[in-house]
Each structure stands twice: as structure tokens, then as C-alpha cells.
Design an enzyme around this catalytic site. Structure first.
Site, short mmCIF file in Angstrom:
data_model
loop_
_atom_site.label_atom_id
_atom_site.label_comp_id
_atom_site.label_asym_id
_atom_site.label_seq_id
_atom_site.Cartn_x
_atom_site.Cartn_y
_atom_site.Cartn_z
N HIS A 1 57.41 19.33 26.42
CA HIS A 1 58.16 20.05 27.47
C HIS A 1 57.59 21.48 27.50
CE1 HIS A 1 61.09 21.03 30.33
NE2 HIS A 1 62.21 20.89 29.64
N GLN B 1 59.48 24.54 29.08
CA GLN B 1 60.62 25.00 28.29
C GLN B 1 60.18 25.97 27.20
OE1 GLN B 1 64.07 24.04 28.60
NE2 GLN B 1 64.16 25.86 27.32
N ARG C 1 58.08 15.10 36.26
CA ARG C 1 58.93 14.82 35.10
C ARG C 1 59.03 13.32 34.95
NH1 ARG C 1 64.70 17.22 33.10
NH2 ARG C 1 63.26 18.88 32.53
N ARG D 1 63.28 30.20 32.60
CA ARG D 1 62.51 29.07 33.13
C ARG D 1 61.88 29.48 34.46
NH1 ARG D 1 63.71 23.97 31.54
NH2 ARG D 1 61.77 23.58 32.64
#
Ligand code: CP
Ligand code: NVA
Length: 301
Positions: free
Chosen positions: A128, A131, A101, A287
Site C-alpha cells: 500500500h 499509505q 486497487r 493521503r
């Protein structure tokens, strides 16, 4: 699939397979015999804060039989200027995979190409992908799928989450409406890159985006790294809050999604968040399952 660097790099069939695998892993949680990461150690290198991504990956790697090492980039020589490509070549000789990240997408891409190990984008300024896989999984669970449905994104239409949604619409063909003031609409170069498809509509009118939508989606107005612009963002994005007025325009059985963390009274009203909490926290839980599907797919290669 060697890496998960972006939604852009995935094909529609690959996305669908990951989501189906996530749904299966969720149903079999605690009972599945597969340990595809047995004997492996994965490194998580994070330059930005995280609750969901960090915990879901730490749990997910372990549930698949592996071990995980969390590394804050500030504690690494990376934080003192050691190049990404050197860090990548060292870690590539020691660990079996990396979950990163950070800010620049190019840093994750460079790590992947120099390390030689499966690399996952756990959020960059550009995308992302983890996500959006969890979000699509939730849409499939809650609504049966995205085909023929309209998904509406409100807020910073040029942020990582909005961009990954745009790529998902390109790859899967559903209708995506992005409602944002001009300053926060997707950049023209980005729209060129996705080919300006007719199923991705950008508007400054939140009511137009909400009309008939099956999913109302939002993200924080101040992404990590944009804190200096907070005052301006909060002011110009105020008309794009998901609240009761907007929700009345959506399809009768619509769901509300938020990648979280949520800032009540800003991008979403307290009443809407609490009314849709079950779907929003299901999305957060997914997730874990969607990322286990990604991990399993990467080690299968
Ligand atoms: N949605 C999301 O990525 O949350 P974290 O920043 O807590 O990981
Ligand atoms: N757009 C947000 C997502 C947080 C999960 C950010 O980058 O901070």
C-alpha cells in the site's frame, strides 16, 4: 518515476523528494498555479472498497487540473473475465493514467506494462505505497523526520501496510519493529527478499516493539479479502492491541498512527484512538497531499 507500483521500487531519495513535494503542495493548497494534469483524464479501477484512497485521488487529480473516472471492476468486462492485458491496452489508448486497487500485485504490474500509461498502486495484497508515503509525511511533520527513531507496527505483520513499512525501512534506514504472533509475522521469503536487514526486527512480544518507539502504528486485523479468517485473527491478535498499557512503554513524545479504517476495541483502544485523533486524521489528510506529489511526479517524466 514512470509508475508508483510499490515502495520496493522506489529509491530512498525518491521517497524523500515525494514527501517534500507533498509538504509543499499542502502548504500551497488552493494557491498553487501548477496544473500538471490539465487536459488529462485518469481512470480509477477499484476491486475493493475505499473511502480515503478514492476521495483523496478524486480530489487530488482535479486539484491538479485533471479529470477522473471511477470504475468499479464489477461493472467492467474485467469482472466477466476480460484479461487485464486487454483492458490495459484499451484504456492506455484513451486515458492518461490509472489508479488501481485490487488483490494481486501482479495485476497492477501487468496493467502498467501493457497500458503504457502511468499506473499507481492504490493497494494490493502485497503493498500500500500511497499509505506509507502519507504516513512518512506525517512522521516528518510531527517529529521532524524518522532518522534515529523507532517505528513499531503491531498486528498483522504480513499485510500490505506492514510490507510497505518494511520496504520503507530498507530504503530509508530507520528502525522498524514488527510485533505479531508467529502466524502473522512476515513470511520468511519476504524477509529474504528485503535482505533481512538489522534495522527491521520481528518479535512476538508487543512490549519489546513498543519500548522507546517514537511511532506506534497499527492496521485492521482483518484486511480486505481475509474476512473468512476473521474469528481466528481476532483471537490470536488480541494481545497486540495499541492501548494505554502499551503506550506507556513508548518514547515520551510518541505519536500513534493508524491507516484507517479503525476497529476500536480490536487493534486499537477507543481511548488511544481519541487521544491521538489529531495525528491520525492528519495522517488521513496527508493521503491527498502525498498522492498529489505522486501524480505530479508521474506526469513530469
Ligand atoms: N487507508 C486507506 O487506504 O483507506 P481506504 O480503504 O478508505 O481507502
Ligand atoms: N490492510 C488493510 C488496509 C486497509 C486500508 C487492507 O488491506 O484491508
Amino acid at each position: 518515476m514512470k509508475h508508483l507500483l510499490s515502495i520496493e521500487a522506489l529509491g530512498g531519495a525518491e521517497i524523500e523528494a515525494l514527501i517534500d513535494s507533498g509538504i509543499r503542495l499542502k502548504a500551497e493548497r488552493g494557491r498553487h498555479a501548477e496544473q500538471p494534469l490539465a487536459g488529462q483524464v485518469w481512470a480509477m479501477i477499484f476491486t475493493k472498497s475505499s473511502t480515503r484512497t478514492r476521495v483523496s485521488f478524486e480530489v487530488g487529480v482535479r486539484e491538479l487540473g485533471g479529470d477522473v473516472m471511477f470504475l468499479s471492476s464489477n461493472d467492467m468486462q474485467l469482472g466477466r473475465g476480460e484479461p487485464i492485458k486487454d483492458t490495459a491496452r484499451v484504456l492506455g489508448r484513451m486515458v492518461h493514467g490509472a489508479i488501481i486497487r485490487t488483490f494481486a500485485q501482479s495485476d497492477v504490474d501487468e496493467f502498467a506494462s501493457y497500458s503504457g500509461i502511468p499506473t499507481i498502486n492504490a493497494l494490493t495484497d502485497e503493498e500500500h505505497p500511497c499509505q506509507i508515503l502519507a504516513d512518512l509525511m506525517t512522521v516528518k511533520e510531527r517529529l521532524g523526520g524518522w532518522e534515529g527513531r523507532k517505528i513499531a507496527f503491531f498486528g498483522d505483520g504480513d499485510c500490505n501496510v506492514a510490507r510497505s513499512w518494511a520496504w520503507a525501512a530498507v530504503r530509508l534506514g530507520f528502525e522498524l519493529a514488527i510485533a505479531a504472533p508467529e502466524a502473522f509475522q512476515p513470511r520468511s521469503e519476504f524477509l529474504d527478499r528485503i535482505g533481512r536487514p538489522s534495522n527491521v526486527v520481528v518479535t512476538d512480544d508487543p512490549k519489546v516493539a513498543a519500548g522507546g518507539a517514537a511511532v506506534l502504528y497499527t492496521d485492521t486485523w482483518v484486511s480486505m479479502g481475509k474476512e473468512a479468517e476473521a474469528a481466528e485473527r481476532l483471537e490470536v491478535l488480541a494481545p497486540y492491541q495499541i492501548n494505554n498499557d502499551l503506550a506507556t512503554l513508548a518514547a515520551p513524545s510518541h505519536i500513534v498512527q493508524h491507516c484507517l479504517p479503525a476497529y476500536r476495541g480490536k487493534e486499537i483502544s477507543e481511548a488511544i484512538l481519541e487521544a491521538h485523533a489529531e495525528a491520525i486524521f492528519q495522517e488521513a489528510e496527508n493521503r491527498l497531499h502525498a498522492q498529489k506529489a505522486v501524480l505530479a511526479a508521474l506526469v513530469r517524466e
